[in-house]
Enzyme design. Structure first.
Site, PDB file in Angstrom:
ATOM      1  N   TYR A  32       0.851  -1.182   0.000  1.00 28.67           N
ATOM      2  CA  TYR A  32       0.000   0.000   0.000  1.00 28.67           C
ATOM      3  C   TYR A  32       0.892   1.239   0.000  1.00 28.67           C
ATOM      4  O   TYR A  32       0.861   2.077   0.897  1.00 28.67           O
ATOM      5  CB  TYR A  32      -0.992   0.015   1.163  1.00 28.67           C
ATOM      6  CG  TYR A  32      -2.278   0.708   0.782  1.00 28.67           C
ATOM      7  CD1 TYR A  32      -3.173   0.097  -0.101  1.00 28.67           C
ATOM      8  CD2 TYR A  32      -2.583   1.975   1.256  1.00 28.67           C
ATOM      9  CE1 TYR A  32      -4.341   0.742  -0.483  1.00 28.67           C
ATOM     10  CE2 TYR A  32      -3.737   2.627   0.876  1.00 28.67           C
ATOM     11  CZ  TYR A  32      -4.613   2.005   0.004  1.00 28.67           C
ATOM     12  OH  TYR A  32      -5.760   2.646  -0.389  1.00 28.67           O
ATOM     13  N   HIS A  34       3.128   4.602  -0.700  1.00 25.15           N
ATOM     14  CA  HIS A  34       2.891   6.040  -0.766  1.00 25.15           C
ATOM     15  C   HIS A  34       4.215   6.734  -1.068  1.00 25.15           C
ATOM     16  O   HIS A  34       5.241   6.072  -1.306  1.00 25.15           O
ATOM     17  CB  HIS A  34       2.264   6.554   0.535  1.00 25.15           C
ATOM     18  CG  HIS A  34       3.010   6.166   1.779  1.00 25.15           C
ATOM     19  ND1 HIS A  34       4.286   6.606   2.067  1.00 25.15           N
ATOM     20  CD2 HIS A  34       2.662   5.357   2.817  1.00 25.15           C
ATOM     21  CE1 HIS A  34       4.681   6.118   3.219  1.00 25.15           C
ATOM     22  NE2 HIS A  34       3.728   5.337   3.702  1.00 25.15           N
ATOM     23  N   HIS A  37       7.414   5.568   0.741  1.00 26.13           N
ATOM     24  CA  HIS A  37       8.044   4.370   0.179  1.00 26.13           C
ATOM     25  C   HIS A  37       8.812   4.700  -1.096  1.00 26.13           C
ATOM     26  O   HIS A  37       9.919   4.189  -1.319  1.00 26.13           O
ATOM     27  CB  HIS A  37       6.982   3.315  -0.157  1.00 26.13           C
ATOM     28  CG  HIS A  37       6.240   2.783   1.019  1.00 26.13           C
ATOM     29  ND1 HIS A  37       4.913   3.066   1.235  1.00 26.13           N
ATOM     30  CD2 HIS A  37       6.626   1.981   2.037  1.00 26.13           C
ATOM     31  CE1 HIS A  37       4.517   2.449   2.336  1.00 26.13           C
ATOM     32  NE2 HIS A  37       5.531   1.788   2.847  1.00 26.13           N
ATOM     33  N   GLU A 148      12.695   6.729   8.376  1.00 31.36           N
ATOM     34  CA  GLU A 148      12.947   7.188   9.735  1.00 31.36           C
ATOM     35  C   GLU A 148      11.678   7.436  10.535  1.00 31.36           C
ATOM     36  O   GLU A 148      11.751   7.644  11.749  1.00 31.36           O
ATOM     37  CB  GLU A 148      13.823   8.436   9.715  1.00 31.36           C
ATOM     38  CG  GLU A 148      15.238   8.121   9.277  1.00 31.36           C
ATOM     39  CD  GLU A 148      16.140   9.338   9.258  1.00 31.36           C
ATOM     40  OE1 GLU A 148      15.709  10.414   9.732  1.00 31.36           O
ATOM     41  OE2 GLU A 148      17.270   9.218   8.768  1.00 31.36           O
ATOM     42  N   ASP A 150       9.721   5.169  11.283  1.00 32.31           N
ATOM     43  CA  ASP A 150       9.827   4.014  12.181  1.00 32.31           C
ATOM     44  C   ASP A 150      11.225   4.012  12.814  1.00 32.31           C
ATOM     45  O   ASP A 150      12.031   3.104  12.588  1.00 32.31           O
ATOM     46  CB  ASP A 150       9.557   2.731  11.403  1.00 32.31           C
ATOM     47  CG  ASP A 150       8.158   2.711  10.820  1.00 32.31           C
ATOM     48  OD1 ASP A 150       7.193   2.758  11.600  1.00 32.31           O
ATOM     49  OD2 ASP A 150       8.022   2.662   9.581  1.00 32.31           O
ATOM     50  N   ARG A 187      -1.319   3.444   7.108  1.00 24.92           N
ATOM     51  CA  ARG A 187      -2.468   3.403   8.021  1.00 24.92           C
ATOM     52  C   ARG A 187      -3.248   4.716   8.047  1.00 24.92           C
ATOM     53  O   ARG A 187      -4.347   4.749   8.623  1.00 24.92           O
ATOM     54  CB  ARG A 187      -2.007   3.042   9.429  1.00 24.92           C
ATOM     55  CG  ARG A 187      -1.609   1.570   9.591  1.00 24.92           C
ATOM     56  CD  ARG A 187      -1.318   1.242  11.054  1.00 24.92           C
ATOM     57  NE  ARG A 187      -1.181  -0.181  11.281  1.00 24.92           N
ATOM     58  CZ  ARG A 187      -0.027  -0.846  11.290  1.00 24.92           C
ATOM     59  NH1 ARG A 187       1.100  -0.181  11.055  1.00 24.92           N
ATOM     60  NH2 ARG A 187       0.010  -2.150  11.530  1.00 24.92           N
TER      61      ARG A 187
END
Length: 297
Positions: A32, A34, A37, A148, A150, A187
């Site tokens: 999914y 965006h 990514h 970053e 995460d 999300r």
């Protein structure tokens, strides 16, 4: 772009290219896709001969009450985006390809993995470390790219690579944000319009942290309390983690000096939003592997 689901077929193809001296970069994702990514993909394309993107919604990193079944998926859309971006190989295995038998082996980093996000998502980072370790073994890239947003995940993966002497250079790439500052996340699609408007409190809280530190606040507990109070201005936001940690090790700090990371884990409606900001100089995420050049973009 070639699409693989078979581990053996991907390995065979990559082995032949490596024998020709081609270097390989890996971008692990859960799909999914965006713009965040795609920033990882662009960095990988600029630095490697061959780029492999993996898309795998990893069940090991979801708790029993989490969103595994409803996590957004659109492989056809993702594949079209990756093809347009010049990716060489998409590795999109099913659960049966990655875990043909129940997993008896787990990679765990107990101290780092049970802090912050790990405190409210037990077992999450063991699932992350296990699947990333397996992807590294399958692809055997020279470099791997992580966002970053995460931040804790980046620290954990770098520590895993260092501790296990995995010959992969882990590169962190700055967080990509919407115009109002909200970090891009797959999300975010869960947010209603009202929740999306409310979610801006998360990056605003990071702005407030930077302002308070710039004004001379040095006590970490006081800063955490003030940021929790600031988040409380938004009725739809429920903070689960508000923490100030050493930017390199994620160890707790009492006094703010050098580089710290302000880490937020905030539930808006039913959606958990993760964000962070590094404040201070000489930032090195998680030790020796090469960091990104900033936190926001």
């Amino acid at each position: 772009m070639r699409v693989f689901s078979s581990i053996d077929e991907l390995r065979h193809t990559l082995d032949a290219l490596k024998r020709q001296g081609r270097n390989v970069g890996l971008v692990p994702t859960m799909g999914y896709l965006h713009a965040g990514h795609m920033e990882l993909v662009a960095r990988a394309r600029a630095e490697n001969d061959i780029v492999v993107v993996s898309i795998f919604v990893n069940p090991l990193q979801f708790g029993p009450a989490e969103d595994l079944s409803k996590y957004p998926r659109d492989l056809e859309r993702d594949a079209a985006m990756l093809k347009q971006a010049g990716v060489n190989f998409l590795f999109a295995p099913g659960v049966g390809d990655m875990y043909p038998r129940p997993m008896k082996t787990v990679v765990d980093i107990p101290d780092l993995g049970r802090e912050l996000e790990g405190a409210v998502r037990p077992g999450h980072f063991a699932g992350v470390a296990t699947v990333v370790s397996k992807l590294f073994n399958i692809v055997q890239p020279q470099t791997a790219y992580f966002g970053e947003k995460d931040y804790q995940q980046v620290v954990i993966i770098k520590r895993m690579v260092e501790d296990l002497a995995v010959p992969v250079r882990v590169i962190s790439v700055p967080t990509v944000r919407d115009a109002d500052g909200l970090a891009l996340s797959s999300r975010n699609v869960y947010l209603s319009l009202e929740e999306r408007r409310a979610a801006v409190i998360v990056p605003q809280t990071l702005d407030e942290a930077e302002r308070l530190i710039g004004d001379g606040l040095t006590d970490a507990k006081t800063l955490e309390a003030k940021l929790t109070e600031f988040l409380g201005r938004e009725p739809l936001a429920r903070p689960e983690v508000v923490a100030v940690r050493d930017a390199t090790t994620l160890e707790p700090v009492t006094s703010i000096g050098g580089s710290v990371v302000v880490a937020l884990f905030v539930r808006v409606g039913s959606t958990r939003l993760l964000d962070n900001r590094v404040i201070g100089d000489n930032r090195t995420i998680g030790g020796r592997n090469q960091p990104g050049k900033g936190v926001t973009k």
